[in-house]
Design an enzyme around this catalytic site. Structure first.
Site, PDB file in Angstrom:
ATOM      1  CG  ASP A   7      91.611  21.769  -7.888  1.00  0.00           C
ATOM      2  OD1 ASP A   7      91.859  21.126  -6.847  1.00  0.00           O
ATOM      3  OD2 ASP A   7      91.458  23.001  -7.904  1.00  0.00           O
ATOM      4  CD  GLU A  67      95.056  19.484  -4.968  1.00  0.00           C
ATOM      5  OE1 GLU A  67      95.937  19.953  -5.691  1.00  0.00           O
ATOM      6  OE2 GLU A  67      94.279  20.158  -4.289  1.00  0.00           O
ATOM      7  CG  ASP A 139      88.800  26.352  -9.234  1.00  0.00           C
ATOM      8  OD1 ASP A 139      89.384  26.093  -8.167  1.00  0.00           O
ATOM      9  OD2 ASP A 139      87.875  27.178  -9.308  1.00  0.00           O
TER      10      ASP A 139
END
Length: 156
Positions: A7, A67, A139
């Site tokens: 991420d 992502e 996160d």
């Protein structure tokens, strides 16, 4: 198969590693790579890349999943996110890891069952899918969700 989920973020990049054995998932490790807000951009990006390279060397994942960048209302925020993502992709590329890319809605749908899931729903499902995993923070949870989505989307 061991999958490294990522991420990317300039302020704090999340990472999470899962082992996939057929339809079974197990937690390997997770964490966060924070950067100093006052540090120069090049230093922050180098820090993300260096720490991630060490994580890859330690855990030797078979593949990575990140992502995708989403466009913010603020173009500067989008640019900073893209730069952090570049550091993450460079670390993976240098290690020879193939990287799949997944939209946030795709990750939420794979983990929760709906693309409109809220963060807390995703975090709750991480606890269900990876029981006993000690998650380092929001996160890291997002990164584990990316790894889980990659496992589901590739068929286990």
């Amino acid at each position: 198969m061991v999958i490294l989920g990522l991420d990317p973020s300039l302020s704090c990049t999340g990472w999470g590693i899962v082992r996939v054995d057929g339809a079974r998932l197990s937690h390997v490790a997770n964490g966060q790579i924070p950067t100093k807000p006052a540090a120069p951009m090049a230093e922050r990006l180098a820090h993300i890349q260096t720490v991630l390279a060490a994580i890859i060397a330690d855990h030797r994942p078979d593949r990575a999943a990140a992502e995708e960048v989403f466009v913010n209302k603020n173009p500067q925020s989008t640019l900073k996110l893209a730069q952090a993502r570049g550091a993450v992709l460079a670390a993976c590329g240098a290690a020879g890891l193939p990287v799949s890319e997944h939209a946030a809605r795709e990750v939420k749908k794979a983990v929760v069952g709906t693309g409109g899931a809220e963060k807390r729903q995703v975090q709750a499902m991480i606890g269900v899918l990876l029981p006993g995993a000690k998650v380092a923070g929001e996160d890291a949870a997002d990164a584990l969700a990316v790894a889980i989505a990659a496992a589901h989307l590739r068929g286990g």
